[in-house]
Design an enzyme around this catalytic site. Structure first.
Site, PDB file in Angstrom:
ATOM      1  CB  ILE A  15      -4.392  52.396  17.341  1.00  0.00           C
ATOM      2  CG1 ILE A  15      -4.941  52.930  18.675  1.00  0.00           C
ATOM      3  CG2 ILE A  15      -5.256  52.891  16.169  1.00  0.00           C
ATOM      4  CD1 ILE A  15      -4.751  54.427  18.867  1.00  0.00           C
ATOM      5  CG  PHE A  16      -4.510  46.961  12.549  1.00  0.00           C
ATOM      6  CD1 PHE A  16      -3.219  46.516  12.338  1.00  0.00           C
ATOM      7  CD2 PHE A  16      -5.443  46.782  11.548  1.00  0.00           C
ATOM      8  CE1 PHE A  16      -2.857  45.889  11.144  1.00  0.00           C
ATOM      9  CE2 PHE A  16      -5.106  46.157  10.348  1.00  0.00           C
ATOM     10  CZ  PHE A  16      -3.800  45.716  10.149  1.00  0.00           C
ATOM     11  N   GLY A  17      -3.600  50.237  12.048  1.00  0.00           N
ATOM     12  CA  GLY A  17      -3.813  51.040  10.849  1.00  0.00           C
ATOM     13  C   GLY A  17      -3.576  50.212   9.607  1.00  0.00           C
ATOM     14  N   GLY A  19      -4.655  51.784   6.348  1.00  0.00           N
ATOM     15  CA  GLY A  19      -4.746  52.751   5.253  1.00  0.00           C
ATOM     16  C   GLY A  19      -3.707  53.832   5.458  1.00  0.00           C
ATOM     17  CB  SER A  20      -3.899  57.529   5.501  1.00  0.00           C
ATOM     18  OG  SER A  20      -4.898  57.673   6.481  1.00  0.00           O
ATOM     19  CD  GLU A  95      -9.184  57.089  10.288  1.00  0.00           C
ATOM     20  OE1 GLU A  95      -9.961  56.879   9.354  1.00  0.00           O
ATOM     21  OE2 GLU A  95      -7.955  57.111  10.149  1.00  0.00           O
TER      22      GLU A  95
END
Length: 196
Positions: A15-17, A19-20, A95
């Site tokens: 899972i690519f983050g 932002g927060s 999200e």
């Protein structure tokens, strides 16, 4: 793409983050890696009336905008086994329900590794979302962030933590959009303090 379609037949998922999630994933994961995806730029073009703002004064958070010439740096988290379903259930609320994001699979390139890219899930706010605010000047965005607060905290915290992550984990990357908004927000904060 629905979460159940994503995890069908899979035992693990990245899972690519961007932002927060880079500083506050809030789900269990097997390992994480700093790296980037291509074909997207990170922009503070999405409104937030829950976590970092409210209905009267929405905050601004990042989303991804397609751009063939750009790359976006962040963190990819590998979830496996029971973490897979738990993390997607959590992220669907964080999200998608609150923020109006869609999901997409992208190629993630871990920093400094010769190995090939891996497929990663990413959440992207779309322009047809009612909370989508679109482009504005760094000064306008910085001022809006300086004035906004939501249930998770002040919008400034979101901005400053993201800038701190980039300086600490990706010091070689010049994120002009992010750093110009940080500077504008700091200017606004100084102005507000002086006016008190």
């Amino acid at each position: 793409m629905k979460p159940q379609d994503i995890i069908a037949g899979k035992t693990s998922l990245w899972i690519f983050g961007y932002g927060s999630l880079v500083w506050k994933p809030d789900f269990k994961y097997k390992r994480s890696k700093v790296g980037y995806i291509q074909g997207y730029k990170r922009r503070f073009w999405h409104g937030d009336n829950f976590h970092r703002g409210n209905d009267e004064l929405p905050g601004r958070v990042v989303t991804l905008i397609e751009d063939d010439d750009e790359t976006t740096w962040g963190v990819a988290f590998e979830v496996a086994g029971s973490q897979l379903e738990e993390s997607l259930k959590y992220l669907n609320v964080r999200e998608t329900v609150c923020g109006g994001y869609m999901t997409k699979m992208v190629d993630f390139f871990p920093e400094g590794e010769e190995q090939p890219s891996v497929q990663a899930l990413v959440y992207i706010a779309t322009s047809d979302n009612p909370l989508y605010l679109g482009p504005a000047t760094s000064e306008e965005i910085g001022a809006q962030i300086a004035m906004s607060r939501g249930k998770t905290g002040h919008n400034l915290e979101y901005l400053f933590r993201l800038a701190e992550f980039m300086r600490r984990s990706c010091p070689h990357v010049e994120d002009h959009h992010l750093f110009s908004i940080e500077a504008a927000a700091l200017t606004m904060v100084s102005y507000l303090l002086a006016a008190q």
